[in-house]
Write a protein that holds these residues in place. Sequence first.
Motif, PDB file in Angstrom:
ATOM      1  N   GLU A   1       6.017  -3.435   7.800  1.00 57.15           N
ATOM      2  CA  GLU A   1       6.232  -4.875   7.436  1.00 57.15           C
ATOM      3  C   GLU A   1       5.816  -5.702   8.487  1.00 57.15           C
ATOM      4  O   GLU A   1       6.004  -5.306   9.717  1.00 57.15           O
ATOM      5  CB  GLU A   1       7.629  -5.130   7.017  1.00 57.15           C
ATOM      6  CG  GLU A   1       7.851  -4.295   5.675  1.00 57.15           C
ATOM      7  CD  GLU A   1       9.602  -4.550   5.324  1.00 57.15           C
ATOM      8  OE1 GLU A   1       9.901  -5.445   4.593  1.00 57.15           O
ATOM      9  OE2 GLU A   1      10.340  -3.830   5.972  1.00 57.15           O
ATOM     10  N   ILE A   2       5.764  -7.047   8.464  1.00 59.29           N
ATOM     11  CA  ILE A   2       5.515  -7.957   9.508  1.00 59.29           C
ATOM     12  C   ILE A   2       6.881  -8.357   9.805  1.00 59.29           C
ATOM     13  O   ILE A   2       7.522  -9.095   8.853  1.00 59.29           O
ATOM     14  CB  ILE A   2       4.660  -9.255   9.101  1.00 59.29           C
ATOM     15  CG1 ILE A   2       3.358  -8.715   8.773  1.00 59.29           C
ATOM     16  CG2 ILE A   2       4.652 -10.118  10.302  1.00 59.29           C
ATOM     17  CD1 ILE A   2       2.436  -9.660   8.133  1.00 59.29           C
ATOM     18  N   VAL A   3       7.576  -8.099  10.951  1.00 54.29           N
ATOM     19  CA  VAL A   3       8.671  -8.545  11.427  1.00 54.29           C
ATOM     20  C   VAL A   3       8.774  -9.705  12.341  1.00 54.29           C
ATOM     21  O   VAL A   3       9.747 -10.286  12.609  1.00 54.29           O
ATOM     22  CB  VAL A   3       9.167  -7.408  12.109  1.00 54.29           C
ATOM     23  CG1 VAL A   3       9.807  -6.074  11.129  1.00 54.29           C
ATOM     24  CG2 VAL A   3       8.589  -6.789  13.235  1.00 54.29           C
ATOM     25  N   GLU A   4       7.541 -10.150  13.181  1.00 51.95           N
ATOM     26  CA  GLU A   4       7.451 -11.419  13.795  1.00 51.95           C
ATOM     27  C   GLU A   4       5.963 -11.603  13.753  1.00 51.95           C
ATOM     28  O   GLU A   4       5.099 -10.741  13.536  1.00 51.95           O
ATOM     29  CB  GLU A   4       7.678 -10.764  15.434  1.00 51.95           C
ATOM     30  CG  GLU A   4       9.190 -10.456  15.659  1.00 51.95           C
ATOM     31  CD  GLU A   4       9.363 -10.099  17.174  1.00 51.95           C
ATOM     32  OE1 GLU A   4       8.648 -10.533  17.888  1.00 51.95           O
ATOM     33  OE2 GLU A   4      10.417  -9.559  17.482  1.00 51.95           O
ATOM     34  N   ARG A   5       5.761 -13.012  13.718  1.00 51.96           N
ATOM     35  CA  ARG A   5       4.471 -13.616  13.837  1.00 51.96           C
ATOM     36  C   ARG A   5       4.586 -14.962  14.677  1.00 51.96           C
ATOM     37  O   ARG A   5       5.437 -15.723  14.605  1.00 51.96           O
ATOM     38  CB  ARG A   5       4.053 -13.646  12.447  1.00 51.96           C
ATOM     39  CG  ARG A   5       4.631 -14.621  11.404  1.00 51.96           C
ATOM     40  CD  ARG A   5       4.341 -14.636  10.124  1.00 51.96           C
ATOM     41  NE  ARG A   5       2.842 -14.353   9.955  1.00 51.96           N
ATOM     42  CZ  ARG A   5       2.275 -13.982   8.570  1.00 51.96           C
ATOM     43  NH1 ARG A   5       3.060 -13.529   7.692  1.00 51.96           N
ATOM     44  NH2 ARG A   5       1.138 -13.842   8.686  1.00 51.96           N
TER      45      ARG A   5
ATOM     46  N   LYS B   1       3.937  -3.201   3.157  1.00 51.07           N
ATOM     47  CA  LYS B   1       4.899  -3.870   2.270  1.00 51.07           C
ATOM     48  C   LYS B   1       4.863  -5.404   2.478  1.00 51.07           C
ATOM     49  O   LYS B   1       5.040  -6.025   3.483  1.00 51.07           O
ATOM     50  CB  LYS B   1       6.552  -3.636   2.460  1.00 51.07           C
ATOM     51  CG  LYS B   1       6.749  -1.875   2.557  1.00 51.07           C
ATOM     52  CD  LYS B   1       8.185  -1.769   2.962  1.00 51.07           C
ATOM     53  CE  LYS B   1       8.004  -0.366   3.364  1.00 51.07           C
ATOM     54  NZ  LYS B   1       9.392  -0.012   4.087  1.00 51.07           N
ATOM     55  N   ASN B   2       4.437  -6.102   1.345  1.00 53.00           N
ATOM     56  CA  ASN B   2       4.525  -7.836   1.436  1.00 53.00           C
ATOM     57  C   ASN B   2       3.938  -8.143   2.598  1.00 53.00           C
ATOM     58  O   ASN B   2       4.248  -8.973   3.359  1.00 53.00           O
ATOM     59  CB  ASN B   2       6.059  -8.120   1.338  1.00 53.00           C
ATOM     60  CG  ASN B   2       6.217  -9.663   1.160  1.00 53.00           C
ATOM     61  OD1 ASN B   2       5.320 -10.036   0.311  1.00 53.00           O
ATOM     62  ND2 ASN B   2       7.000 -10.384   1.560  1.00 53.00           N
ATOM     63  N   ILE B   3       2.684  -7.850   2.842  1.00 52.75           N
ATOM     64  CA  ILE B   3       1.757  -8.394   3.886  1.00 52.75           C
ATOM     65  C   ILE B   3       1.044  -9.639   3.735  1.00 52.75           C
ATOM     66  O   ILE B   3       0.213  -9.669   2.446  1.00 52.75           O
ATOM     67  CB  ILE B   3       0.735  -7.344   4.198  1.00 52.75           C
ATOM     68  CG1 ILE B   3       1.485  -5.936   4.689  1.00 52.75           C
ATOM     69  CG2 ILE B   3       0.059  -7.937   5.610  1.00 52.75           C
ATOM     70  CD1 ILE B   3       2.341  -6.131   5.868  1.00 52.75           C
ATOM     71  N   ASN B   4       1.395 -10.555   4.270  1.00 53.35           N
ATOM     72  CA  ASN B   4       0.542 -11.986   3.944  1.00 53.35           C
ATOM     73  C   ASN B   4      -0.046 -12.202   5.399  1.00 53.35           C
ATOM     74  O   ASN B   4       0.563 -12.619   6.266  1.00 53.35           O
ATOM     75  CB  ASN B   4       1.781 -12.993   3.516  1.00 53.35           C
ATOM     76  CG  ASN B   4       2.114 -12.953   2.162  1.00 53.35           C
ATOM     77  OD1 ASN B   4       1.620 -13.152   1.101  1.00 53.35           O
ATOM     78  ND2 ASN B   4       3.211 -12.057   2.019  1.00 53.35           N
ATOM     79  N   ILE B   5      -1.430 -12.713   5.353  1.00 49.54           N
ATOM     80  CA  ILE B   5      -1.969 -13.009   6.382  1.00 49.54           C
ATOM     81  C   ILE B   5      -3.162 -14.116   5.871  1.00 49.54           C
ATOM     82  O   ILE B   5      -3.814 -13.885   4.866  1.00 49.54           O
ATOM     83  CB  ILE B   5      -2.872 -11.964   7.039  1.00 49.54           C
ATOM     84  CG1 ILE B   5      -1.982 -10.820   7.356  1.00 49.54           C
ATOM     85  CG2 ILE B   5      -3.528 -12.345   8.178  1.00 49.54           C
ATOM     86  CD1 ILE B   5      -2.517  -9.729   7.965  1.00 49.54           C
ATOM     87  N   ASP B   6      -3.424 -15.140   6.784  1.00 49.39           N
ATOM     88  CA  ASP B   6      -4.357 -16.285   6.383  1.00 49.39           C
ATOM     89  C   ASP B   6      -5.066 -16.284   7.576  1.00 49.39           C
ATOM     90  O   ASP B   6      -4.633 -17.068   8.553  1.00 49.39           O
ATOM     91  CB  ASP B   6      -3.691 -17.410   5.915  1.00 49.39           C
ATOM     92  CG  ASP B   6      -4.846 -18.287   5.216  1.00 49.39           C
ATOM     93  OD1 ASP B   6      -5.957 -18.175   5.357  1.00 49.39           O
ATOM     94  OD2 ASP B   6      -4.291 -19.654   4.945  1.00 49.39           O
TER      95      ASP B   6
ATOM     96  N   LEU C   1       0.950  -1.246  -0.037  1.00 55.77           N
ATOM     97  CA  LEU C   1       0.016  -0.016   0.081  1.00 55.77           C
ATOM     98  C   LEU C   1       0.777   1.348   0.028  1.00 55.77           C
ATOM     99  O   LEU C   1       1.824   1.324   0.847  1.00 55.77           O
ATOM    100  CB  LEU C   1      -1.113   0.057   1.372  1.00 55.77           C
ATOM    101  CG  LEU C   1      -2.002   1.166   1.586  1.00 55.77           C
ATOM    102  CD1 LEU C   1      -2.901   1.478   0.207  1.00 55.77           C
ATOM    103  CD2 LEU C   1      -2.427   1.459   2.704  1.00 55.77           C
ATOM    104  N   GLU C   2       0.636   2.282  -0.751  1.00 57.97           N
ATOM    105  CA  GLU C   2       1.249   3.430  -0.916  1.00 57.97           C
ATOM    106  C   GLU C   2       0.260   4.696  -0.900  1.00 57.97           C
ATOM    107  O   GLU C   2      -0.870   4.622  -1.351  1.00 57.97           O
ATOM    108  CB  GLU C   2       2.064   3.388  -2.161  1.00 57.97           C
ATOM    109  CG  GLU C   2       3.029   2.423  -2.311  1.00 57.97           C
ATOM    110  CD  GLU C   2       3.848   2.876  -3.693  1.00 57.97           C
ATOM    111  OE1 GLU C   2       3.579   3.534  -4.368  1.00 57.97           O
ATOM    112  OE2 GLU C   2       4.831   2.175  -3.892  1.00 57.97           O
ATOM    113  N   PHE C   3       0.839   5.706  -0.359  1.00 60.58           N
ATOM    114  CA  PHE C   3      -0.185   7.063  -0.124  1.00 60.58           C
ATOM    115  C   PHE C   3       0.858   7.960  -0.847  1.00 60.58           C
ATOM    116  O   PHE C   3       1.928   8.239  -0.195  1.00 60.58           O
ATOM    117  CB  PHE C   3      -0.365   7.312   1.131  1.00 60.58           C
ATOM    118  CG  PHE C   3      -1.659   6.483   2.068  1.00 60.58           C
ATOM    119  CD1 PHE C   3      -2.874   6.193   0.899  1.00 60.58           C
ATOM    120  CD2 PHE C   3      -1.619   6.015   2.948  1.00 60.58           C
ATOM    121  CE1 PHE C   3      -3.778   5.500   1.420  1.00 60.58           C
ATOM    122  CE2 PHE C   3      -2.729   5.058   3.452  1.00 60.58           C
ATOM    123  CZ  PHE C   3      -3.724   4.887   2.705  1.00 60.58           C
TER     124      PHE C   3
END
Length: 578
Positions: free
Chosen positions: A541-545, A348-353, A339-341
Amino acid sequence: MKRLARYIRGNICWYIAGITSLVVAMALDMFNPYIVKVIVDDVIAAGKSELLKGALLALAGITVVRTVLGYIKQYAFDYASSKIVLKLRKDLFDHIQSLSFSFFDSTNTGELMSRIKDDTENVMAGAGYGISLFIEQVIYFVVASVMLFTLNWKLALISVLIMPFIAQIAVKLEKKIGEAYGRLSDQRAVLNTTAQENIAGVRLVKAFAREKYEINKFFEQNKENYRLNVEQAKVWADFFPKIELLSNVVIVLVTGVGGFFVIGDEISIGTLVAFTNYVYMLIWPVRSIGWITNVLAQCKASLAKINKIFDEKPEIRSPENPKTPAKFEGHVEFKNVGLEFGGVPVLKNINIDAKPGSTIAIMGLTGSGKSSIINLIGRFYDCTSGSVCVDGVDVKDMDLKTLRDQIAIVMQDTFLFSDTIEENIRFGSSSLSEEELIKASEDAKVTEFTEQMKDGFKTVVGERGIGLSGGQKQRISIARALSKGRKILILDDATSALDMETEYEIQKALESRKGMTKFIIAHRISAVKNADEILIIDNGEIVERGNHKQLLKLKGRYYETYCEQFNCAEDMLEEEVV
């Protein structure tokens, strides 16, 4: 003016009635000078006194009929203009409702209020009084000119000789008054915004003892509004006396030359009197040019402001051929989402299920992109890369109303309407039963404080929930979301104002609602530790999950946050991890 013409066509019957009454009344009015001529020449000069009664009855009859027709004309034009503004305001409000979040990110509430109220009222004045006056004066001018040339073409030429100069002044006046009013309209919007923000934030102003600063700020805007009003008045002062002067010159010339014609027996004195009356009918439209110009210029300027909003198109729209999942289960997937504004990367590069019935918690520093993630689920904004899917269908391919109807959300900025607590909760679902209302209120712990209120759920809260604590407002917002009873629930920092005990009880109530996919944004570990998956966001960014125990074992940012909040010893951590 095309938009106004479209609204006028929708009320054409009323305009026809008004114009018909106007034309008949004016036609009758044209007999008055002729009847006066008969009284002067035949009754007074020739001594035919038997004509006096008939002439006076004719004048009285014309007056009575014109009064009735005048009422019909005024009612018809006012009714039509009111209907136009009724429709215009509805269409404008509907259009504003259709616009995307991005529009409201850059547009002030005060400006929109000015367009909905002040500018639509100017359109009403133009569509009613302005149009009727314009038509009336055009007819007066044309018919009076014909009558003047019928009575005496020489005097008639003198009468119309100065009219082009007056018309030239009127054209310049229209241009300048339009520009002046355009600037004044913009400044009124700024003034409205200044007042609206100050009144809405009056408690903050008083808390910081900034009353004098806000008074001065409003004074500066009010002074600018005054300056533009004076500027508009100067335009009037510059042009209107010139129109008055030229109009009076016509009367002087007609009276003077007409007097010589009477002395030379070229015309009768009755003809001169009638001619003078017709000249006044010719002069009145010319003198009215200023008023007509002012009303129509304001209408034109306001329409331009309104059209500017109508020209705004929603960035987020439903597709022409929307797709709908076979069954809504609450399965949400983010696939390589970016996503950019304004060219600046936000996500950046968000992946969620998020499987149906699962709980996804999102944590991170302020401004890290947490709210941006959940805003993509309901298409409040569109991702610039990747895709967001609900039950296997890309949200960009779904009908907006259908998509958002499946999502219940508590936004970070808690908003309550100036209404009863019950109606604020029912806002989530118009068909909410009494049992469902009580259930949602109990789960959100709203009943705990409404039972202590004299009017209970019927208690009226102030604007934006004034009179309630931050925690109470959040609980009502949670109850509102739960009352919707949808498969996807989003809580954007929805328990930040709650005490730990109340937060824990609400969490337990949420966990008992099976089959609901939950997205929880929070800063407290206590609010997220039971989630199926916890995401740590940093700089988009997702740095931990992982779940609570997995993240503690990583001894990364989640671990550091846990230690800061619980100030725990090593043996306590071991118990949490096991």
